[in-house]
Design an enzyme around this catalytic site. Sequence first.
Site, PDB file in Angstrom:
ATOM      1  N   ASP A  49       0.839  -1.197   0.000  1.00 57.91           N
ATOM      2  CA  ASP A  49       0.000   0.000   0.000  1.00 57.91           C
ATOM      3  C   ASP A  49       0.879   1.254   0.000  1.00 57.91           C
ATOM      4  O   ASP A  49       1.968   1.257  -0.583  1.00 57.91           O
ATOM      5  CB  ASP A  49      -0.932  -0.040   1.220  1.00 57.91           C
ATOM      6  CG  ASP A  49      -2.283   0.600   0.956  1.00 57.91           C
ATOM      7  OD1 ASP A  49      -2.323   1.830   0.810  1.00 57.91           O
ATOM      8  OD2 ASP A  49      -3.291  -0.129   0.896  1.00 57.91           O
ATOM      9  N   HIS A  86      -3.565   6.160   3.654  1.00 60.67           N
ATOM     10  CA  HIS A  86      -4.334   5.030   3.117  1.00 60.67           C
ATOM     11  C   HIS A  86      -3.857   3.696   3.677  1.00 60.67           C
ATOM     12  O   HIS A  86      -4.646   2.900   4.189  1.00 60.67           O
ATOM     13  CB  HIS A  86      -4.239   5.043   1.593  1.00 60.67           C
ATOM     14  CG  HIS A  86      -5.157   4.103   0.905  1.00 60.67           C
ATOM     15  ND1 HIS A  86      -4.810   2.803   0.624  1.00 60.67           N
ATOM     16  CD2 HIS A  86      -6.414   4.257   0.433  1.00 60.67           C
ATOM     17  CE1 HIS A  86      -5.808   2.202  -0.007  1.00 60.67           C
ATOM     18  NE2 HIS A  86      -6.799   3.068  -0.130  1.00 60.67           N
ATOM     19  N   ASN A 183     -13.241   1.323  -7.283  1.00 59.03           N
ATOM     20  CA  ASN A 183     -14.276   2.322  -6.998  1.00 59.03           C
ATOM     21  C   ASN A 183     -14.808   3.008  -8.251  1.00 59.03           C
ATOM     22  O   ASN A 183     -15.247   4.157  -8.191  1.00 59.03           O
ATOM     23  CB  ASN A 183     -13.714   3.385  -6.045  1.00 59.03           C
ATOM     24  CG  ASN A 183     -13.173   2.791  -4.767  1.00 59.03           C
ATOM     25  OD1 ASN A 183     -13.662   1.781  -4.282  1.00 59.03           O
ATOM     26  ND2 ASN A 183     -12.152   3.419  -4.218  1.00 59.03           N
ATOM     27  N   SER A 250     -11.205  -0.229  -0.945  1.00 57.04           N
ATOM     28  CA  SER A 250      -9.939  -0.396  -0.232  1.00 57.04           C
ATOM     29  C   SER A 250     -10.165  -0.727   1.229  1.00 57.04           C
ATOM     30  O   SER A 250      -9.330  -1.365   1.869  1.00 57.04           O
ATOM     31  CB  SER A 250      -9.107   0.888  -0.314  1.00 57.04           C
ATOM     32  OG  SER A 250      -8.565   1.071  -1.583  1.00 57.04           O
TER      33      SER A 250
END
Length: 305
Positions: A49, A86, A183, A250
Amino acid sequence: MVNLIRASPVKVKILNNPETNNKSLDLILDKSIWKDSNRGKDIITAVIDSGCAIHHPDLKENIIGVYNFTMDNHGNPNDVTDYIGHGTHVSGIIAASYNKFGIVGVAPESKLLILKVIDQNGVGKYDNLVKAIEYAMNWKGPNDERISIINLSLGGVHHSEELHETIKKARNQGVVLVSASGNEGDGDYTTDEKLFPGYYKEVIQVGSINLEGVPSYFSNSNLNLDFVAPGEKVLSTHLDDKYVELTGTSMAAPHITGIIALALNLLKRENKELNLFSVYEFLLSKSKRLGFPSNQEGNGLVHLK
């Protein structure tokens, strides 16, 4: 450079009471399951990530290793500073400690290998993603520990043969790969939206639902979707020792990753072989259809009890 992921920041909410944890946890498990699953103890997940705030009080006890594949901080491989929050958020969903404050993750005694491929601009390269997956496969901990799961809350819109082959290699080595579906959804289940590596069949692809069990409008729909999990206004760890609500697939994927960490310990107790097929069979046995087309919910919502 290929855009792999963008965070979706919502509002900041600082917590001091673990009982006010994100409601998404109750949607996927009864906490009584923690006893038999040892809260994920001895299971290691590679979180590929944007890095992680490794000194966050809810995470610092569960970080077992780090590596930076980006050019942030002059490419220092030991610096996985998360500039966008994130990866820190994803990490907390999986393994925030049960320490009587803040929040608690799905598998709060599991460990995390933090591999940074998303830079401070929120983008990353496919070749670094490939390198990170290979690194995770070959990594050994201080006591020869190995990872069992890779969480991929990221993706790109282009197929990559090299990435796909690396995914296959990891799967064949016994690693369970979990990825966000993406998304780019339009709310229409008859149209397919594909994000890689989530769309590859070797990966457990996870879509998003809200707390009422309805597929999120933004969640990608396609025939390869495996399961859904909470992905709207999910509360987890963030930068500066804070806790933030974020929305996106996510956030859905690490819920399933945490469930798998618990499942691996449950399967061990039953002396069952630990591989992708036994894990997937277990998830299927614990999943419930929500009444929507398979393109939107896959095999449904997993709930452990």
